[in-house]
Design an enzyme around this catalytic site. Sequence first.
Site, PDB file in Angstrom:
ATOM      1  N   ASN A  49      -0.119 -26.255 -13.274  1.00  0.00           N
ATOM      2  CA  ASN A  49       1.676 -26.531 -13.229  1.00  0.00           C
ATOM      3  C   ASN A  49       2.281 -25.288 -13.282  1.00  0.00           C
ATOM      4  O   ASN A  49       2.861 -25.489 -13.140  1.00  0.00           O
ATOM      5  CB  ASN A  49       1.646 -27.507 -14.458  1.00  0.00           C
ATOM      6  CG  ASN A  49       3.285 -27.795 -14.553  1.00  0.00           C
ATOM      7  OD1 ASN A  49       3.973 -28.290 -13.954  1.00  0.00           O
ATOM      8  ND2 ASN A  49       3.619 -27.096 -15.332  1.00  0.00           N
ATOM      9  N   TYR A  57       9.477 -19.436  -1.931  1.00  0.00           N
ATOM     10  CA  TYR A  57       8.610 -20.867  -2.215  1.00  0.00           C
ATOM     11  C   TYR A  57       8.258 -22.024  -1.445  1.00  0.00           C
ATOM     12  O   TYR A  57       6.636 -22.664  -1.525  1.00  0.00           O
ATOM     13  CB  TYR A  57      10.137 -21.497  -2.752  1.00  0.00           C
ATOM     14  CG  TYR A  57       9.732 -23.238  -3.619  1.00  0.00           C
ATOM     15  CD1 TYR A  57       8.504 -22.915  -5.158  1.00  0.00           C
ATOM     16  CD2 TYR A  57      10.354 -24.111  -3.809  1.00  0.00           C
ATOM     17  CE1 TYR A  57       8.809 -23.823  -5.715  1.00  0.00           C
ATOM     18  CE2 TYR A  57       9.421 -25.334  -4.531  1.00  0.00           C
ATOM     19  CZ  TYR A  57       9.087 -25.289  -5.630  1.00  0.00           C
ATOM     20  OH  TYR A  57       8.547 -26.277  -7.110  1.00  0.00           O
ATOM     21  N   LYS A 105       4.047 -23.154  -1.499  1.00  0.00           N
ATOM     22  CA  LYS A 105       3.661 -24.351  -1.635  1.00  0.00           C
ATOM     23  C   LYS A 105       2.659 -25.343  -0.813  1.00  0.00           C
ATOM     24  O   LYS A 105       1.701 -25.715  -0.777  1.00  0.00           O
ATOM     25  CB  LYS A 105       4.418 -25.159  -2.208  1.00  0.00           C
ATOM     26  CG  LYS A 105       5.024 -25.019  -3.417  1.00  0.00           C
ATOM     27  CD  LYS A 105       4.579 -24.850  -4.421  1.00  0.00           C
ATOM     28  CE  LYS A 105       5.199 -25.047  -6.513  1.00  0.00           C
ATOM     29  NZ  LYS A 105       4.716 -25.154  -7.283  1.00  0.00           N
ATOM     30  N   THR A 155      14.907 -30.737 -14.923  1.00  0.00           N
ATOM     31  CA  THR A 155      14.268 -29.165 -15.800  1.00  0.00           C
ATOM     32  C   THR A 155      14.903 -28.536 -15.489  1.00  0.00           C
ATOM     33  O   THR A 155      16.230 -27.880 -14.788  1.00  0.00           O
ATOM     34  CB  THR A 155      12.685 -28.732 -15.764  1.00  0.00           C
ATOM     35  OG1 THR A 155      13.092 -28.751 -13.853  1.00  0.00           O
ATOM     36  CG2 THR A 155      11.661 -30.164 -15.261  1.00  0.00           C
TER      37      THR A 155
END
Length: 248
Positions: free
Chosen positions: A88, A154, A158, A189
């Site tokens: 995670n 990013y 991913k 978050t």
Amino acid sequence: MSDAIVILSGASRGLGAALALAACRPGTLLVTLSRGAHPLLAQQARRSGCQHRHYAVDLSDPAQTETVARGLFADLPAGAARYRLINNAGTVEPIAQAATLDAASVAHALHVNVAAAMLLTAAFLAATPAQADRRVLNISSGAGQRPMPGWSVYCNTKAALDMYTRTVKLEQRGSGLRIAALAPGVIDTPMQARIRATLPDAFPAVEDFKELHRGGRLAAPADVAARILDYLERDDFGHADIDDIRHY
């Protein structure tokens, strides 16, 4: 003896903290890896009848990650029926246009978002018994499939995690291992707060994320965590190598 062993990286905040708290179940040994421990996790584990071990590690340091992973798996009790690895840990940084990137921030993101998952998975594959029910879940992102200006690092990391997942699935065909990469959706978050604080010059889509927040369209971490853990136990887990929790 624990019936299930769950190893979770990036467990101190955000989705990782919610996953850790939700994974505290009777008969489970929960092993968390992050720089700091969630303040409520030890109490939740005791209340739930769950064993908990925490390993403090900087997952942006590959050598440290590899050393901790080897020690972690060497110390696991033998004979569990189910082994789960949830990769995670992740960072959205750097949020910047490609022309402004620097070596340190790029390397940090590659190590946290890709290398840590690869090293933990390698140790998991080497240490867990082939006859057990073994599953690996890589927390990915829709950004791995959709390019967005300002997220060149990013999106790239991913996408790399998705391709790594596909490759391991091919390598492990016939071994019984199940593996998948899962996009968790847009969750309320600290990562989302960081995205909303970005200047439009660095991330032109920032207003879209602000609108999601204003409209109350961010998912609650606890809700997403519960759905992810249910997904991990599905009979058809691993049939889709790249998936999205919003489909369930």
